[in-house]
Design an enzyme around this catalytic site. Structure first.
Site, short mmCIF file in Angstrom:
data_model
loop_
_atom_site.label_atom_id
_atom_site.label_comp_id
_atom_site.label_asym_id
_atom_site.label_seq_id
_atom_site.Cartn_x
_atom_site.Cartn_y
_atom_site.Cartn_z
N HIS A 132 -7.32 -4.95 9.94
CA HIS A 132 -7.02 -4.75 8.51
C HIS A 132 -5.72 -5.44 8.11
O HIS A 132 -4.82 -5.61 8.92
CB HIS A 132 -7.02 -3.26 8.11
N ASP A 183 0.81 -1.22 0.00
CA ASP A 183 0.00 0.00 0.00
C ASP A 183 0.84 1.27 0.00
O ASP A 183 2.06 1.22 0.20
CB ASP A 183 -0.97 0.00 1.21
C1 F6R Z 1 1.47 -1.51 6.08
C2 F6R Z 1 0.18 -2.18 6.15
C3 F6R Z 1 -0.63 -2.20 7.39
C4 F6R Z 1 0.21 -2.47 8.65
C5 F6R Z 1 -0.67 -2.48 9.89
C6 F6R Z 1 0.15 -2.68 11.15
O1 F6R Z 1 2.04 -1.62 4.80
O2 F6R Z 1 -0.24 -2.69 5.16
O3 F6R Z 1 -1.62 -3.19 7.29
O4 F6R Z 1 0.86 -3.69 8.51
O5 F6R Z 1 -1.37 -1.27 9.99
O6 F6R Z 1 1.01 -1.61 11.32
P1 F6R Z 1 2.15 -1.61 12.42
O7 F6R Z 1 3.09 -2.71 12.08
O8 F6R Z 1 2.79 -0.27 12.32
O9 F6R Z 1 1.46 -1.85 13.73
#
Ligand code: F6R
Length: 235
Positions: free
Chosen positions: A138, A67
């Site tokens: 998500h 993304d």
């Molecule tokens: C990032 C993505 C998101 C993150 C998720 C968790 O490319 O696709 O789905 O993996 O929001 O984010 P963190 O690891 O920062 O808690």
């Protein structure tokens, strides 16, 4: 689905990096699906260390990121392209032209989404997709919804996602409200999926979500239907 609970972030990162390193060694021109955020930082650090130690070669590897924020140029330090350059790409011998992150500033974002899907197909699909998980379940930026969306699309970020990601910005007002995300279809078509998560809230979410039914209200639950999905997590 394999659920592997480990002691801490370091062990999660080590194990995830080992699986990605194995993929790179088994198929030197593999297509890696990559994620940003706090979860994969330690994993990328290890891949960089192993590259510098001469144990890994990324020269033929291709990568597609999940993304990108709408409206942020790749040169913006908050963009996901910048994150990838900073945490991985600029430290290993991957060819820049083989790294793909959605273009959040494309004039026609709908066309960009179509191009991104066609490109994943052209590359032969994803061999290993690395994922994090949001507090709302998500994956990529596929937010809770009434149905799963198949292809790459433009998404309105949920307030909880904006708040969660505000930690990377000077203020929540600066967090873009929209993003381009790979859809559930491309994630599910990856030959292997590796989800990593850390922290008490995410550990609870994982144990709750994967014990329950598949529902687009918790998008990650779709991974229960994936034939080769590994989840490595810690409290
Ligand atoms: C990032 C993505 C998101 C993150 C998720 C968790 O490319 O696709 O789905 O993996 O929001 O984010 P963190 O690891 O920062 O808690």
């Amino acid at each position: 689905m394999r659920l592997i609970k480990v002691k801490n972030y370091d062990e999660m990162s080590e194990r995830a990096a080992m699986l990605i390193a194995a993929q790179v060694q088994l198929k030197p021109d593999a297509v890696l699906g990559l994620a940003t955020g706090s979860s994969p930082v330690g994993t990328y650090q290890r891949l960089v260390d192993w590259y510098k130690a001469g144990k890994l070669d990324f020269s033929e590897i291709r990568s597609v990121n999940l993304d990108e924020y709408a409206g942020l140029k790749g040169t913006d330090p908050q963009s996901y392209r910048y994150f990838m350059e900073d945490n991985l790409f600029s430290h290993v011998n991957i060819a820049k032209e083989n790294t793909y992150v959605p273009n959040g500033t494309a004039e026609d974002l709908v066309a960009e989404c179509g191009w991104y899907d066609a490109n994943i197909k052209k590359l032969g699909g994803i061999d290993l997709q690395l994922l994090g998980i949001g507090n709302n379940g998500h994956i990529g930026f596929n937010e809770p919804a009434d149905c799963f969306i198949e292809g790459t699309h433009l998404v309105d970020l949920e307030e909880s996602t904006i708040q969660a990601n505000a930690r990377f910005f000077d203020s929540p007002d600066e967090v873009p409200r929209q993003a381009v995300t790979m859809g559930i279809g491309s994630i599910m078509r990856a030959a292997k999926v590796l989800l990593i998560a850390s922290g008490e809230t995410k550990a609870k979410l994982i144990e709750h979500a994967f014990a329950g039914p598949v529902t687009p209200q918790i998008p990650a639950t779709v991974l229960k239907l994936h034939p080769d999905c590994t989840v490595i997590y810690c409290e």
